[in-house]
Design a protein around this motif. Structure first.
Motif, mmCIF file in Angstrom:
data_model
loop_
_atom_site.group_PDB
_atom_site.id
_atom_site.type_symbol
_atom_site.label_atom_id
_atom_site.label_comp_id
_atom_site.label_asym_id
_atom_site.label_seq_id
_atom_site.Cartn_x
_atom_site.Cartn_y
_atom_site.Cartn_z
ATOM 1 N N GLU A 108 39.028 37.484 44.211
ATOM 2 C CA GLU A 108 39.048 38.623 45.135
ATOM 3 C C GLU A 108 40.048 39.687 44.675
ATOM 4 O OE1 GLU A 108 39.946 36.819 48.837
ATOM 5 O OE2 GLU A 108 37.957 35.890 49.064
ATOM 6 N N ALA A 109 41.183 39.257 44.160
ATOM 7 C CA ALA A 109 42.188 40.214 43.670
ATOM 8 C C ALA A 109 41.654 41.012 42.483
ATOM 9 C CB ALA A 109 43.464 39.475 43.282
ATOM 10 N N ALA A 110 40.936 40.315 41.587
ATOM 11 C CA ALA A 110 40.369 40.998 40.423
ATOM 12 C C ALA A 110 39.301 42.008 40.845
ATOM 13 C CB ALA A 110 39.769 39.960 39.472
ATOM 14 N N GLU A 111 38.473 41.637 41.828
ATOM 15 C CA GLU A 111 37.440 42.554 42.304
ATOM 16 C C GLU A 111 38.059 43.780 42.978
ATOM 17 O OE1 GLU A 111 34.922 40.185 44.770
ATOM 18 O OE2 GLU A 111 34.015 39.103 43.082
ATOM 19 N N ILE A 112 39.147 43.566 43.721
ATOM 20 C CA ILE A 112 39.846 44.690 44.356
ATOM 21 C C ILE A 112 40.410 45.632 43.294
ATOM 22 C CG2 ILE A 112 41.884 45.307 45.721
ATOM 23 C CD1 ILE A 112 41.386 42.719 47.318
ATOM 24 N N ASP A 113 40.877 45.057 42.163
ATOM 25 C CA ASP A 113 41.424 45.876 41.068
ATOM 26 C C ASP A 113 40.337 46.565 40.249
ATOM 27 O OD1 ASP A 113 43.983 45.239 41.782
ATOM 28 O OD2 ASP A 113 44.155 43.561 40.359
ATOM 29 N N GLY A 114 39.057 46.326 40.602
ATOM 30 C CA GLY A 114 37.962 47.038 39.939
ATOM 31 C C GLY A 114 37.222 46.254 38.876
ATOM 32 N N ALA A 115 37.502 44.975 38.746
ATOM 33 C CA ALA A 115 36.800 44.158 37.748
ATOM 34 C C ALA A 115 35.374 43.885 38.212
ATOM 35 C CB ALA A 115 37.536 42.835 37.534
ATOM 36 N N ASN A 116 34.416 43.969 37.270
ATOM 37 C CA ASN A 116 33.036 43.636 37.618
ATOM 38 C C ASN A 116 32.825 42.128 37.525
ATOM 39 O OD1 ASN A 116 32.585 42.988 34.848
ATOM 40 N ND2 ASN A 116 32.133 45.136 34.412
ATOM 41 N N LYS A 117 31.618 41.670 37.868
ATOM 42 C CA LYS A 117 31.339 40.221 37.921
ATOM 43 C C LYS A 117 31.493 39.561 36.556
ATOM 44 C CE LYS A 117 28.316 40.325 41.968
ATOM 45 N NZ LYS A 117 29.260 39.591 42.824
ATOM 46 N N TRP A 118 31.065 40.250 35.494
ATOM 47 C CA TRP A 118 31.180 39.671 34.152
ATOM 48 C C TRP A 118 32.656 39.518 33.759
ATOM 49 C CZ3 TRP A 118 29.662 36.782 30.474
ATOM 50 C CH2 TRP A 118 30.165 36.907 29.192
ATOM 51 N N GLN A 119 33.473 40.509 34.064
ATOM 52 C CA GLN A 119 34.899 40.438 33.738
ATOM 53 C C GLN A 119 35.594 39.331 34.529
ATOM 54 O OE1 GLN A 119 35.779 44.541 34.663
ATOM 55 N NE2 GLN A 119 35.878 45.133 32.489
ATOM 56 N N VAL A 120 35.204 39.163 35.799
ATOM 57 C CA VAL A 120 35.769 38.080 36.618
ATOM 58 C C VAL A 120 35.402 36.727 36.025
ATOM 59 C CG1 VAL A 120 35.656 36.942 38.877
ATOM 60 C CG2 VAL A 120 35.836 39.433 38.744
ATOM 61 N N PHE A 121 34.126 36.605 35.618
ATOM 62 C CA PHE A 121 33.676 35.329 35.053
ATOM 63 C C PHE A 121 34.385 35.036 33.738
ATOM 64 C CE2 PHE A 121 30.781 33.221 32.033
ATOM 65 C CZ PHE A 121 30.658 31.999 32.668
ATOM 66 N N ARG A 122 34.470 36.039 32.853
ATOM 67 C CA ARG A 122 35.024 35.823 31.515
ATOM 68 C C ARG A 122 36.533 35.618 31.536
ATOM 69 N NH1 ARG A 122 34.715 40.884 27.719
ATOM 70 N NH2 ARG A 122 36.419 41.426 29.142
ATOM 71 N N SER A 123 37.240 36.356 32.359
ATOM 72 C CA SER A 123 38.705 36.352 32.314
ATOM 73 C C SER A 123 39.358 35.429 33.334
ATOM 74 C CB SER A 123 39.220 37.785 32.525
ATOM 75 O OG SER A 123 38.678 38.650 31.547
ATOM 76 N N ILE A 124 38.640 35.070 34.397
ATOM 77 C CA ILE A 124 39.258 34.256 35.455
ATOM 78 C C ILE A 124 38.563 32.915 35.631
ATOM 79 C CG2 ILE A 124 39.811 34.160 37.924
ATOM 80 C CD1 ILE A 124 40.124 37.210 37.832
#
Length: 295
Positions: A193-209
């Motif tokens: 949720e924090a990453a999405e609030i910072d503007g990360a898309n779904k692919w970036q959330v999956f790859r980095s988190i």
């Protein structure tokens, strides 16, 4: 001090007496056959048929490694292992990411995905052989209904491998899906949720988190599936028998034919030990990777 020492000895003796039956059964069922098989692998096959042993050292191992059929079987096995594991992870991640959030029908689909795990590989092989049958198979019937000329699945190497990989995916992908679901269930939603609030898309959330947190789970799946895929036998024996022309021969079917068709016990046992060493090395490599990730 003497009383403590005596008590400790009694405790150890009680512990040894409890594990002794299990150790004895393990020795009888595992160590003795393994030793006997190794003796066969360094013995002359003709002498074994005559019910005696003539040790030939590493001759059988060298002969197996130089044999073109063994090399082909090793190549086919590696091709199968790499292809099926990549596809299992692709399917597993897609389905697991769709199901790990509690949505309508997710529990039902989790139950459905558990069904193939209850089916024996031999039964699954027979099932898929009927589905891919040339004259009465439902797959060819459905293809003809939509105007596609159905192939003769078991007559060429390419289509034979398609049937093997599809049948294996039906059996193995649910395991990957369910284990990934268990891993996803233990992740923290706050980071996503924090990453999405910072503007990360779904692919970036999956790859980095998500993916870094799932590495221990992925390595566990990899160890289990590598060892299981490397010794595949049931599906290939039922579907193709190693054909056509040995194009789907894998190490397990190669060993079976050497021992039970050619009665070449020495080379067959040597080949089985070579496969065991390969699987052990792969398992050790994966275990090392797991321990490094934990550190």
């Amino acid at each position: 001090m003497r009383a403590v020492s005596a008590r400790e000895k009694r405790r150890r003796l009680a512990g040894y007496s409890l594990i002794a039956p299990a150790v004895l059964i393990l020795i009888i069922t595992f160590a003795v056959p393994l030793l006997y098989s190794f003796i066969i692998s360094i013995s002359d096959s003709n002498a074994i048929v005559a019910n005696k042993f003539e040790l030939v050292g590493l001759k059988n191992y060298i002969s197996v490694l130089q044999n073109s059929k063994f090399q082909s079987a090793l190549f086919h096995t590696c091709f199968f292992v790499i292809t099926t594991i990549i596809l299992e992870f692709i399917i597993g991640f897609i389905v697991a990411l769709l199901l790990y959030r509690e949505t309508a029908g997710s529990k039902f689909f989790k139950l459905i995905f558990a069904v193939p795990l209850m089916v024996a590989p031999v039964v699954s092989g027979l099932q898929w052989r009927w589905l891919f049958a040339d004259q009465y198979g439902i797959i060819n019937h459905l293809l003809s209904k939509i105007g596609i000329e159905a192939p003769l699945w078991f007559t060429t190497a390419q289509t034979s491998w398609v049937t093997i990989i599809v049948a294996n995916l039906w059996l193995a992908a649910p395991f990957v899906i369910l284990v990934l679901l268990a891993g996803l269930g233990g992740l923290s939603e706050e980071m996503n949720e924090a990453a999405e609030i910072d503007g990360a898309n779904k692919w970036q959330v999956f790859r980095s988190i998500i993916l870094p947190q799932l590495k221990p789970t992925i390595l566990i799946i990899l160890v289990i599936r590598l060892t299981d895929a490397f010794r595949i036998y049931d599906l290939i024996y039922i579907l193709t028998g190693g054909g056509p022309g040995g194009k789907t021969e894998v190490l397990s079917t190669y060993i079976y034919k050497r021992i039970f068709t050619d009665w070449d016990f020495g080379r067959g046992s040597a080949a089985s030990f070579i496969v065991m060493v390969i699987i052990c090395l792969l398992s050790l490599l994966c275990s090392k990777l797991m321990s490094e990730k934990e550190e």
